[in-house]
Design a protein around this motif. Structure first.
Motif, short mmCIF file in Angstrom:
data_model
loop_
_atom_site.label_atom_id
_atom_site.label_comp_id
_atom_site.label_asym_id
_atom_site.label_seq_id
_atom_site.Cartn_x
_atom_site.Cartn_y
_atom_site.Cartn_z
N ALA A 184 0.88 -1.13 0.00
CA ALA A 184 0.01 0.14 0.03
C ALA A 184 1.12 1.17 0.04
N ILE A 185 1.91 1.19 0.82
CA ILE A 185 2.78 2.45 0.85
C ILE A 185 3.45 2.52 -0.33
N SER A 186 3.91 1.68 -0.79
CA SER A 186 4.76 1.58 -2.29
C SER A 186 3.77 2.26 -3.22
N LEU A 187 2.64 1.69 -3.64
CA LEU A 187 1.84 1.92 -4.50
C LEU A 187 1.31 3.62 -4.40
N PHE A 188 1.30 4.04 -3.08
CA PHE A 188 0.76 5.38 -2.89
C PHE A 188 2.13 6.23 -3.17
N VAL A 189 3.40 5.74 -3.06
CA VAL A 189 4.67 6.44 -3.41
C VAL A 189 4.53 6.58 -4.77
N LEU A 190 4.56 5.38 -5.42
CA LEU A 190 4.78 5.29 -6.93
C LEU A 190 3.73 6.12 -7.52
N TRP A 191 2.61 6.29 -7.16
CA TRP A 191 1.52 7.15 -7.81
C TRP A 191 2.03 8.73 -7.56
N ASN A 192 2.39 9.10 -6.49
CA ASN A 192 3.05 10.23 -6.38
C ASN A 192 4.43 10.65 -7.20
N VAL A 193 5.12 9.81 -7.32
CA VAL A 193 6.39 9.85 -8.05
C VAL A 193 5.95 10.14 -9.52
N PHE A 194 5.11 9.31 -10.10
CA PHE A 194 4.69 9.42 -11.41
C PHE A 194 3.79 10.79 -11.58
N ARG A 195 3.13 11.36 -10.62
CA ARG A 195 2.40 12.54 -10.71
C ARG A 195 3.29 13.67 -10.92
N ASN A 196 4.52 13.62 -9.90
CA ASN A 196 5.42 14.53 -10.16
C ASN A 196 6.31 14.72 -11.11
N LEU A 197 6.67 13.25 -11.92
CA LEU A 197 7.30 13.09 -13.10
C LEU A 197 6.65 13.70 -14.17
N ARG A 198 5.34 13.66 -14.28
CA ARG A 198 4.58 14.09 -15.27
C ARG A 198 4.60 15.85 -15.32
N LYS A 199 4.76 16.28 -14.42
CA LYS A 199 4.90 17.83 -14.15
C LYS A 199 6.40 18.30 -14.44
N ILE A 200 7.33 17.44 -14.10
CA ILE A 200 8.61 17.58 -14.51
C ILE A 200 8.72 17.62 -15.97
N LEU A 201 8.17 16.53 -16.80
CA LEU A 201 8.15 16.34 -18.24
C LEU A 201 7.68 17.59 -18.72
N LYS A 202 6.69 18.12 -18.49
CA LYS A 202 5.94 19.03 -18.86
C LYS A 202 6.62 20.45 -19.05
N VAL A 203 7.59 20.43 -17.75
CA VAL A 203 8.33 21.86 -17.79
C VAL A 203 9.53 21.54 -18.81
N PHE A 204 10.07 20.49 -18.90
CA PHE A 204 11.06 20.17 -19.96
C PHE A 204 10.53 20.24 -21.33
N MET A 205 9.25 19.88 -21.62
CA MET A 205 8.92 20.06 -22.96
C MET A 205 8.21 21.40 -23.20
N GLN A 206 8.61 22.33 -22.09
CA GLN A 206 8.13 23.84 -22.45
C GLN A 206 6.76 24.02 -22.57
N ARG A 207 5.82 23.33 -21.80
CA ARG A 207 4.28 23.45 -22.06
C ARG A 207 3.96 24.83 -21.47
N THR A 208 2.87 25.26 -21.57
CA THR A 208 2.29 26.36 -21.00
C THR A 208 2.00 26.15 -19.68
N PRO A 209 2.29 27.11 -18.85
CA PRO A 209 2.11 26.79 -17.52
C PRO A 209 0.46 26.43 -17.09
N THR A 210 -0.03 25.67 -16.24
CA THR A 210 -1.33 25.28 -16.44
C THR A 210 -2.06 26.25 -15.55
N ASP A 211 -1.54 27.17 -15.19
CA ASP A 211 -2.42 28.21 -14.37
C ASP A 211 -2.59 29.39 -15.07
N PHE A 212 -2.14 29.41 -16.60
CA PHE A 212 -1.95 30.50 -17.32
C PHE A 212 -2.75 30.28 -18.78
N ASP A 213 -3.85 31.06 -18.89
CA ASP A 213 -4.89 30.79 -19.90
C ASP A 213 -4.46 31.87 -21.13
#
Length: 289
Positions: A184-213
């Motif tokens: 349970a702990i491992s799956l919870f941590v893994l979910w958070n890792v992938f969630r944060n990794l997705r944010k990192i990759l968006k910055v690397f790909m120079q995506r428009t900030p999510t809070d800006f329209d």
């Protein structure tokens, strides 16, 4: 052409240093305690805390590195280097969690007895160490410290779960609870890792900030008297916290210089987000509308 540069001063954080030292010290205690108690849930959290220690250490290092400011080779400064720390941490955690999940699954199929007294002792120490780190980091005001404090709070709650599990096994003979907690702990941590990794990759790909329209920004700019058009708006994030925007603003051909400056300031105000430290507005002249 107009530019706005509102870089805030990046303050060195003794809070991150203290959190790193507390986390790393406890990781060593966990590794020893996990082997001593034969608990995979403690070992799985040790792997998690090892990743946290690396993350905190890199955050502390890059916080100091970012003070160098811009250079000819790094015109936006060193803030973006912090993403490397996040990427390295994610890779370490994914590899470690994969190993722990395999071990816990085997233990779930063939449960083994654990030293519940030892687990309770380690869990209490875990709550104390992680709780102290949370209290220290929460004193900080930077966004990094706020994110880290939430992460450490998750660690504290995880140790509370281990403490409860150990207490249950001390009363009832239910050895499967330990590997179940580990999974349970491992799956919870893994979910958070992938969630944060997705944010990192968006910055690397120079995506428009999510809070800006972008669309809303351009519509608001076009509504300003004297603006003929606005186009080629580009926006990206340097490190997930500090953003950049460039755009081409077309004003009336007969607009006086002071009026153009006023329009540019009004357009900049339409951004409405303090996270944009670098805003470049290229002025062009077009037909009167």
């Amino acid at each position: 052409m107009g530019d706005r540069h509102t870089h805030g001063t990046r303050h060195g954080s003794g809070n991150l240093k203290v959190a790193f030292l507390l986390n790393f010290t406890f990781t060593i205690i966990e590794l020893i305690g996990g082997l001593w108690t034969n608990s995979v849930s403690i070992l799985s959290d040790a792997v998690h805390d090892l990743g946290d220690s690396i993350s905190l250490g890199l955050a502390w290092y890059f916080d100091r590195l970012s003070k160098r400011g811009s250079t000819p080779g790094n015109t936006y400064g060193y803030a973006r280097y912090s993403l490397l720390g996040g990427l390295i941490t994610a890779v370490v955690l994914v590899a470690g969690i994969g190993f722990i999940l395999w071990q816990a699954t085997q233990r779930l199929i063939e449960p083994e007895d654990v030293d519940t007294t030892g687990m309770i002792v380690i869990a209490v120490i875990g709550v104390i160490f992680n709780g102290a780190a949370v209290l220290r980091v929460r004193k900080g005001s930077s966004l990094t410290e706020k994110v880290v404090s939430w992460h450490l709070l998750e660690d504290t709650l995880g140790w509370i779960a281990v403490l409860i599990g150990a207490a249950v096994m001390a009363v009832w003979d239910l050895p499967w609870i330990d590997p179940a907690l580990s999974i349970a702990i491992s799956l919870f941590v893994l979910w958070n890792v992938f969630r944060n990794l997705r944010k990192i990759l968006k910055v690397f790909m120079q995506r428009t900030p999510t809070d800006f329209d972008v669309g809303a920004f351009e519509s608001a700019a076009k509504a300003i008297p004297g603006v003929v058009d606005i186009h080629d708006t580009r926006s990206w994030s340097i490190d997930g916290e500090s953003h950049v925007l460039t755009t081409h603003l077309v004003v009336k051909t007969d607009a006086p210089a002071d009026r153009v400056q006023s329009i540019r300031e009004q357009v900049a105000a339409c951004i409405g987000n303090d996270a944009f430290g670098d805003v470049t507005i290229e002025i062009e002249y077009g037909l009167t509308r």
